[in-house]
Design a protein around this motif. Structure first.
Motif, mmCIF file in Angstrom:
data_model
loop_
_atom_site.group_PDB
_atom_site.id
_atom_site.type_symbol
_atom_site.label_atom_id
_atom_site.label_comp_id
_atom_site.label_asym_id
_atom_site.label_seq_id
_atom_site.Cartn_x
_atom_site.Cartn_y
_atom_site.Cartn_z
ATOM 1 N N UNK A 317 0.851 -1.172 0.000
ATOM 2 C CA UNK A 317 0.000 0.000 0.000
ATOM 3 C C UNK A 317 0.895 1.231 0.000
ATOM 4 N N UNK A 318 0.820 2.076 -1.060
ATOM 5 C CA UNK A 318 1.760 3.184 -1.115
ATOM 6 C C UNK A 318 1.231 4.289 -2.031
ATOM 7 N N UNK A 319 1.569 5.527 -1.672
ATOM 8 C CA UNK A 319 1.171 6.665 -2.492
ATOM 9 C C UNK A 319 2.204 6.862 -3.594
ATOM 10 N N UNK A 320 1.738 7.006 -4.841
ATOM 11 C CA UNK A 320 2.621 7.329 -5.956
ATOM 12 C C UNK A 320 2.064 8.585 -6.595
ATOM 13 N N UNK A 321 2.837 9.653 -6.605
ATOM 14 C CA UNK A 321 2.341 10.901 -7.178
ATOM 15 C C UNK A 321 1.077 11.320 -6.453
ATOM 16 N N UNK A 322 -0.016 11.432 -7.182
ATOM 17 C CA UNK A 322 -1.258 11.893 -6.553
ATOM 18 C C UNK A 322 -2.233 10.733 -6.322
ATOM 19 N N UNK A 323 -1.737 9.509 -6.473
ATOM 20 C CA UNK A 323 -2.626 8.361 -6.298
ATOM 21 C C UNK A 323 -2.143 7.409 -5.219
ATOM 22 N N UNK A 324 -3.124 6.765 -4.625
ATOM 23 C CA UNK A 324 -2.840 5.747 -3.638
ATOM 24 C C UNK A 324 -3.018 4.410 -4.351
ATOM 25 N N UNK A 325 -1.959 3.613 -4.377
ATOM 26 C CA UNK A 325 -2.020 2.336 -5.077
ATOM 27 C C UNK A 325 -1.883 1.206 -4.059
ATOM 28 N N UNK A 326 -2.810 0.259 -4.102
ATOM 29 C CA UNK A 326 -2.792 -0.872 -3.187
ATOM 30 C C UNK A 326 -2.790 -2.147 -4.014
ATOM 31 N N UNK A 327 -1.785 -2.987 -3.797
ATOM 32 C CA UNK A 327 -1.707 -4.246 -4.527
ATOM 33 C C UNK A 327 -1.953 -5.373 -3.523
ATOM 34 N N UNK A 328 -2.920 -6.236 -3.832
ATOM 35 C CA UNK A 328 -3.313 -7.315 -2.929
ATOM 36 C C UNK A 328 -3.251 -8.632 -3.691
ATOM 37 N N UNK A 329 -2.733 -9.683 -3.085
ATOM 38 C CA UNK A 329 -2.753 -10.958 -3.794
ATOM 39 C C UNK A 329 -2.211 -12.118 -3.004
ATOM 40 N N UNK A 330 -2.565 -13.328 -3.449
ATOM 41 C CA UNK A 330 -2.071 -14.554 -2.803
ATOM 42 C C UNK A 330 -0.743 -14.927 -3.454
ATOM 43 N N UNK A 331 0.171 -13.983 -3.518
ATOM 44 C CA UNK A 331 1.487 -14.230 -4.099
ATOM 45 C C UNK A 331 2.542 -13.706 -3.126
ATOM 46 N N UNK A 332 3.800 -14.133 -3.261
ATOM 47 C CA UNK A 332 4.833 -13.663 -2.346
ATOM 48 C C UNK A 332 4.994 -12.138 -2.426
ATOM 49 N N UNK A 333 5.409 -11.503 -1.328
ATOM 50 C CA UNK A 333 5.530 -10.043 -1.266
ATOM 51 C C UNK A 333 6.396 -9.477 -2.389
ATOM 52 N N UNK A 334 7.454 -10.210 -2.748
ATOM 53 C CA UNK A 334 8.368 -9.763 -3.784
ATOM 54 C C UNK A 334 7.612 -9.506 -5.090
ATOM 55 N N UNK A 335 6.693 -10.428 -5.411
ATOM 56 C CA UNK A 335 5.902 -10.297 -6.639
ATOM 57 C C UNK A 335 5.018 -9.059 -6.568
ATOM 58 N N UNK A 336 4.379 -8.855 -5.401
ATOM 59 C CA UNK A 336 3.495 -7.694 -5.231
ATOM 60 C C UNK A 336 4.248 -6.396 -5.440
#
Lengths: 362, 164
Positions: A317-336
């Motif tokens: 979960x992280x802010x990039x520029x003016x957007x908040x981007x959240x990546x969720x998944x059943x994959x290892x953290x490295x992939x996310x």
């Protein structure tokens, strides 16, 4: 051996148009055993082992069952009861926690109600559009599965008093987790499932400890219209948009995805606790999924950036520029994290995205 | 030496003597150990329920093992910007280092760090409440829901008990 497990797909397709859905479902449940027998005939071959997955998904939707299972992750164990019944108007499912404060989730026809903190909340609604089923797996998705996982039968074990076939799905790369599943040899129901990392350590595990199959299962909890019940229902769906979910072409894209992951959904949706709609893109390899949520950064002081894990599901979960981007998944953290860094705006009909593109600080 | 330590602890030395003596203890490792031992004895006599062996060494050890902080609070107010600029920069670089490390090592180091971090920070419950909504939204479309049925929804409500 005339009955190939792909008939599962055929049958579910048929059922959508069948007014006698209920009886049909019963029939299908009985048919699961036949499917299992068919899969057994394929035992040993990669394709046959993958067909187990279709049987599992099919059985999960068509079987009436009630049981107690444990969910285990990070040295924690939780006990819950799950009840699943197929009625005339579709599947009803109730999940209730047996440890700690009362928490309950009821699912029916793409709708989810959540009883939490003494409140009944309607979490989301996909309207009457049935979601794509695993049993409806397209041939190319299945070939993607066989291209990215090695499926092997690794023996027979007893779980909750039932005989199961154990299948191990090992990924061909380290970008996803390995899965081990225990499938009831008669009904095809999944009785135990483990997710393992590349060091073969269990990341999370579900296992039934007690299970009643078919027969006389309590249905008294089924409320045809939850909002008509005594409980106050809080809905997150804005009144001007009854569906809450609309298909969009947001213009956002992720340049990096592990091989075999295809985009299965791109929607604009209402979310609990959010004032504005959130864009959600879902990618899946047939076994795991990665969701990317994009929303304008609302400068919320309570937003915590970083990585968070719960069992096999990771959240970045992280802010990039003016957007908040959240990546969720059943994959290892490295992939996310790799996926997160590849998310960019590529033009589209999303005005905020266009503004972002023009004034992108990086 | 031991008598002097005992006297110092009992407050029986003059201020000047005590200062010189403390410096000697600092230099002399044997005397230092005695000093700690006497304190331990004192502690045990006073509070037998709470016995601390070599505490300072344990604190040092724990601090060495403390994970790099990479969960940071977002957006400080403008007037606070200057104050937070340095710490923000530091934690940002920490994020970078941790991310880089995970790429290099290619292991599960990152989540374990995240978990440790969660366990030492009071914001834990907040993170969980916040992420549960995303988990719920993700779960709807994940094939794991088809595989495990509603059981996989346990992820979305699990841990909620920690909140208030």
């Amino acid at each position: 051996m005339e009955v190939h497990p792909t008939s599962a797909r055929f049958l579910t397709g048929q059922m959508k148009n069948n007014s006698k859905r209920y009886q049909m479902a019963r029939f299908c449940a009985a048919l699961c055993g036949v499917l299992v027998a068919a899969v057994n005939a394929y035992a040993g071959s990669q394709q046959g082992d993958l067909d187990w997955l279709k049987v599992v998904a099919f059985a999960g939707h068509q079987t009436d069952y009630s049981g107690i299972f444990v969910y285990q992750y990070d040295n924690r164990v939780e006990t819950s009861r799950i009840t699943h019944v197929v009625e005339m108007d579709g599947e009803y499912e109730k999940l209730e926690s047996l440890d700690g404060p009362k928490r309950e989730i009821i699912r029916h026809h793409g709708q989810v109600w959540c009883y939490i903190n003494h409140k009944m909340i309607q979490m989301n609604s996909q309207g009457q559009t049935p979601r794509s089923r695993f049993a409806d797996l397209l041939p190319e998705q299945l070939s993607s599965l066989s291209a990215n996982y090695q499926a092997n039968e690794v023996g027979m074990e007893r779980v909750a008093g039932y005989n199961t076939q154990v299948i191990f799905l090992r990924p061909n790369d380290s970008l996803r987790y390995a899965h081990k599943i225990w499938v009831h040899t008669d009904s095809g129901l999944l009785l135990k499932a483990s997710v393992l990392n590349e060091k073969n350590e269990v990341v999370e595990q579900y296992a039934f400890t007690q299970l009643q199959l078919n027969g006389n299962i309590d249905r008294s909890w089924i409320v045809r219209d939850v909002s008509a019940g005594k409980q106050k229902v809080e809905s997150i769906i804005p009144s001007d948009n009854s569906k809450g979910i609309t298909e969009v072409n947001s213009g956002w894209t992720a340049d990096f995805m592990p091989t075999g992951f295809r985009k299965t959904k791109e929607i604009s949706r209402a979310m609990y606790g959010k004032h504005r709609p959130v864009t959600q893109m879902v990618y899946s390899d047939g076994l795991s999924a990665v969701s990317i949520f994009i929303e304008p950064d609302d400068k919320d002081e309570d937003d915590i950036e970083g990585l968070f894990s719960r069992g096999a599901v990771n959240v970045y979960h992280k802010v990039t520029g003016s957007h908040l981007i959240t990546v969720v998944g059943e994959v290892p953290p490295r992939t996310l994290i790799q996926v997160y860094h590849s998310v960019r705006f590529n033009g589209g009909d999303y005005l905020l995205g266009a503004i972002y593109c023009t004034f992108m600080p990086e | 030496m031991k008598q002097e330590i005992s006297a110092l602890m009992d407050g029986e030395l003059f201020e000047d003597d005590a200062e010189g003596f403390l410096k000697r203890i600092e230099r002399d490792s044997d005397a230092h150990k005695d000093w700690e031992l006497y304190h331990l004895i004192g502690d045990v006599l006073r509070q037998p329920d709470h016995i601390h062996g070599d505490l300072s060494a344990k604190v040092r050890e724990r601090m060495r093992d403390e994970p790099t902080i990479f969960v940071r609070r977002g957006h400080a107010g403008n007037q606070k910007m200057l104050t937070f600029a340095l710490s923000a920069a530091a934690s940002l670089s920490a994020i970078g280092v941790v991310a880089w490390m995970s790429m290099q090592i290619g292991s599960e180091a990152l989540p374990s760090l995240a978990m440790q971090q969660n366990s030492v920070r009071p914001v834990k419950a907040q993170i969980q409440r916040y992420n549960s909504d995303y988990l719920m939204a993700h779960q709807e479309f994940s094939p794991s829901t088809d595989m495990n049925g509603g059981a996989s929804y346990i992820r979305t409500v699990s841990y909620r008990s920690d909140e208030k």
